[in-house]
Write a protein that holds these residues in place. Sequence first.
Motif, mmCIF file in Angstrom:
data_model
loop_
_atom_site.group_PDB
_atom_site.id
_atom_site.type_symbol
_atom_site.label_atom_id
_atom_site.label_comp_id
_atom_site.label_asym_id
_atom_site.label_seq_id
_atom_site.Cartn_x
_atom_site.Cartn_y
_atom_site.Cartn_z
ATOM 1 N N ASP A 256 -1.187 23.461 0.536
ATOM 2 C CA ASP A 256 -0.970 21.780 1.243
ATOM 3 C C ASP A 256 -2.269 21.950 1.614
ATOM 4 O O ASP A 256 -2.867 20.463 1.183
ATOM 5 C CB ASP A 256 -0.665 21.951 2.371
ATOM 6 N N GLY A 257 -3.719 22.826 1.738
ATOM 7 C CA GLY A 257 -4.709 22.076 1.772
ATOM 8 C C GLY A 257 -5.671 22.539 0.739
ATOM 9 O O GLY A 257 -6.887 21.308 0.151
ATOM 10 N N PHE A 258 -5.451 23.492 -0.536
ATOM 11 C CA PHE A 258 -6.483 23.623 -1.379
ATOM 12 C C PHE A 258 -4.815 23.927 -2.651
ATOM 13 O O PHE A 258 -5.762 24.499 -3.735
ATOM 14 C CB PHE A 258 -6.993 24.641 -1.458
ATOM 15 N N SER B 196 -5.725 19.462 -16.521
ATOM 16 C CA SER B 196 -4.270 18.017 -16.508
ATOM 17 C C SER B 196 -3.677 18.556 -15.540
ATOM 18 O O SER B 196 -2.070 17.659 -15.183
ATOM 19 C CB SER B 196 -4.729 17.129 -17.859
ATOM 20 N N LYS B 197 -2.776 19.548 -16.901
ATOM 21 C CA LYS B 197 -1.439 19.742 -16.029
ATOM 22 C C LYS B 197 -0.823 20.911 -15.194
ATOM 23 O O LYS B 197 -0.024 20.755 -14.652
ATOM 24 C CB LYS B 197 -0.797 20.840 -17.725
ATOM 25 N N VAL B 198 -2.509 21.631 -15.066
ATOM 26 C CA VAL B 198 -2.475 21.559 -13.634
ATOM 27 C C VAL B 198 -2.589 20.893 -12.184
ATOM 28 O O VAL B 198 -1.602 21.585 -11.484
ATOM 29 C CB VAL B 198 -4.083 22.911 -13.654
ATOM 30 N N GLU B 199 -3.160 20.348 -12.458
ATOM 31 C CA GLU B 199 -3.172 18.895 -11.694
ATOM 32 C C GLU B 199 -1.593 18.509 -11.515
ATOM 33 O O GLU B 199 -1.380 18.171 -10.728
ATOM 34 C CB GLU B 199 -4.006 18.247 -11.652
ATOM 35 N N GLN B 200 -0.842 18.789 -12.873
ATOM 36 C CA GLN B 200 0.334 17.684 -13.057
ATOM 37 C C GLN B 200 1.951 18.766 -12.020
ATOM 38 O O GLN B 200 2.008 17.503 -10.576
ATOM 39 C CB GLN B 200 0.745 17.253 -14.093
ATOM 40 N N GLN B 201 0.783 20.290 -11.819
ATOM 41 C CA GLN B 201 2.217 20.510 -11.291
ATOM 42 C C GLN B 201 1.412 20.587 -9.506
ATOM 43 O O GLN B 201 2.249 21.130 -8.953
ATOM 44 C CB GLN B 201 1.466 22.310 -11.573
ATOM 45 N N ALA B 202 0.396 20.606 -8.838
ATOM 46 C CA ALA B 202 -0.062 20.714 -7.918
ATOM 47 C C ALA B 202 0.751 19.386 -7.487
ATOM 48 O O ALA B 202 0.952 19.554 -6.077
ATOM 49 C CB ALA B 202 -1.035 20.448 -7.626
ATOM 50 N N LEU C 180 -4.724 26.194 -8.120
ATOM 51 C CA LEU C 180 -4.247 26.628 -8.750
ATOM 52 C C LEU C 180 -5.273 26.584 -10.286
ATOM 53 O O LEU C 180 -4.836 27.242 -11.239
ATOM 54 C CB LEU C 180 -3.197 24.921 -9.352
ATOM 55 N N LYS C 181 -5.836 25.724 -10.297
ATOM 56 C CA LYS C 181 -7.016 25.248 -11.203
ATOM 57 C C LYS C 181 -8.008 26.867 -10.851
ATOM 58 O O LYS C 181 -8.070 27.957 -12.603
ATOM 59 C CB LYS C 181 -8.383 25.015 -10.945
ATOM 60 N N VAL C 182 -8.108 28.063 -9.990
ATOM 61 C CA VAL C 182 -8.304 29.010 -10.568
ATOM 62 C C VAL C 182 -7.337 30.182 -10.409
ATOM 63 O O VAL C 182 -7.748 31.132 -11.405
ATOM 64 C CB VAL C 182 -9.018 30.328 -8.950
ATOM 65 N N PHE C 183 -5.790 30.586 -9.768
ATOM 66 C CA PHE C 183 -5.056 31.412 -10.185
ATOM 67 C C PHE C 183 -3.933 30.992 -11.591
ATOM 68 O O PHE C 183 -3.296 31.621 -11.627
ATOM 69 C CB PHE C 183 -4.376 31.696 -8.891
ATOM 70 N N LYS C 184 -3.811 30.018 -11.830
ATOM 71 C CA LYS C 184 -3.604 28.756 -12.677
ATOM 72 C C LYS C 184 -1.935 28.923 -12.157
ATOM 73 O O LYS C 184 -1.273 28.230 -12.802
ATOM 74 C CB LYS C 184 -3.664 29.907 -13.604
ATOM 75 N N LEU D 172 0.900 36.479 -5.142
ATOM 76 C CA LEU D 172 0.083 37.738 -5.138
ATOM 77 C C LEU D 172 -1.400 38.358 -4.418
ATOM 78 O O LEU D 172 -1.830 39.461 -3.829
ATOM 79 C CB LEU D 172 0.049 38.021 -6.576
ATOM 80 N N ALA D 173 -2.271 37.139 -4.293
ATOM 81 C CA ALA D 173 -3.618 37.356 -3.715
ATOM 82 C C ALA D 173 -3.280 37.661 -2.342
ATOM 83 O O ALA D 173 -4.533 38.263 -1.325
ATOM 84 C CB ALA D 173 -4.776 36.014 -3.828
ATOM 85 N N VAL D 174 -2.317 36.343 -1.613
ATOM 86 C CA VAL D 174 -2.539 36.328 -0.407
ATOM 87 C C VAL D 174 -1.758 38.130 -0.029
ATOM 88 O O VAL D 174 -2.133 38.284 1.342
ATOM 89 C CB VAL D 174 -1.421 35.625 -0.038
#
Length: 610
Positions: free
Chosen positions: A422-424, A45-51, A429-433, A440-442
């Motif tokens: 924008d798209g994901f 829920s916090k991750v979705e709020q951040q997004a 954020l659910k995966v990378f937090k 960093l992944a990019v």
Amino acid sequence: MMGLGSENKTASTSSKLALQQLGERKEEEELARTTPDIAEATRLSKVEQQAAEPRETWGRRLEFVLATVGYAVGLGNVWRFPYLCYRSGGGAFLIPYLIMLFLCGIPLLFMEFTVGQYTRLGPVHALAQICPLFKGVGLATVVISYVLCTYYNVLMTWALYYLLHSFSPSLPWQSCNNTWNTVANCSTGFPGNATHLQSASQQFFDHKVLEMTSGIERAGGVRWELFGLLVLAWGIVYFCIFKGVKSTGKVVYFTATFPYFILFALLVNNVQLPGAKNGILFFLMPNWSKLLEVQVWVNAAAQIFNSIGISFGSMISMASYNKYNNNILRDTFIVSLANSATSIVAGFVIFSAIGYMAHIHNLPVDDIATDGPGLVFVVYPEVFSTMPVSQLWAPLFFIMLLCLGLDSQFAMVEVAVTFIMDGFGKKALKVFKRKELIVLAVCSFGFLLGIPHITRGGIYVFQLMDHYTAVVSLMFLAFFEVLAVTLIFGVKRLSVMVENMLGKKPNLFFRICWQFLSPMLVLGILISSIVQYTPARYGKSYTYPLWAEVLGWFISLVSIIWIPLGALHELWTTEGSLLQRLKKSISPTVDLESVSEKPSAESIALFNGP
């Protein structure tokens, strides 16, 4: 006493906040221990709020201006424009160059700023709203920018290598008495017409920096020194952009301004050198007959396009972080004119130094003048080896190159990050937090794709990628972007977007350029690029094998293929006639909290289409 009281109050508030955060953390740990399912749901829920947070914006308008100027003013201003100007009629070339700047460069940059700032989205989702049938153009711009940044950072790696070696007691490229030199054909100056000789700086670049093989078919293993410096280069990029525009906006105060101090210092120094006047005259001497050649006009338009960075997606992406009513018309002129002025100043700096070298070695300027990486990693290091106080100028020059390159690199990597967020955004954020880990992944993936360029045969890979990405692919993307925005979406709707943001419609000049002149110029450049296509080469003699040419075209298709795929997907998934799907667009996504005035009813109606 007032200051002391304020400090005590702040300390008290900070203590309470710290205790509150500590209590929340303990509650989370207890929840995770007793009811892990509820704890995981709370975290998501916090991750979705951040997004779902509102889109971040530049801290100040100056940060946006510096970032876009830094992106536009890159290595091409130093190594491409001066030589192109010299070869295309000298001072006479400035006439088609300035005409193309005002008829093509400025209008199309204004167009990209408008699309990015109005939709507040990166190029993929912005162009999908503008013209869904050509939504693949946006994805293609992200791909081409990311492919470009994977080998563009190799230039930063070479610059770091030269920078570190420029602190040696004597510059290592100024003599032939080194282990990497082939003494039999090494010259401490420029060999001129003696084709069997190589300059000491050329041998340093070929045999020491690159340890280059005889062709692309011989990779020769990784250059581990360059491998470490490539890690460092990507590390610098990461720590400058990992906080988004908040961190990039602070870094560009240095990286976008420092090169100008070095450039003007070099200009003052170089014009005083013997022979500098002859070099500058070679640069500026007008050859009016060149104006009758179509290729000169095409060169001028292509230089404007490549230098400003149209169709790479970076300008749309950076403008999307503006406040809705930022004055992008003013910023367009600042960026465009600063870019062109820098190119002209760089021409004086480069050719005054080349004139000096021609004077020292008693050679024609034509034998020394060149473009591309050879200019900044071979010719100019040779210039420093004969300059007074060379130990000062060499490090400053390579620091300038780093700053010029890093600004462009920031923008190209940010395009990919913006596309992902924008798209994901929620899923990523659910995966990378955290967004920092996405960045960093990019950067890590870009580093892996750059490794083939730092093998001993990497210079051939670099040249192949540059030819088929920056030359072949770009003009296709540019044509379809202009087609989608100005002709299909329409100048009328584009004008209403400008009116909603700036309070007035663009003047007649911009509307004519968008409707007629810019599309025709872009189409002309595309046709000329196809008609005058030449296979990639390295140097004057090496030609690529057939399999490498096929690989080059595949590299081009990696970005271009998304245009027809996007169109086919849109035609497959939507209903209606072709005309309806051409004109269809989605209502603009605007963060109304950052807007002084809401979009007008006319604007929404125009977006909704017929």
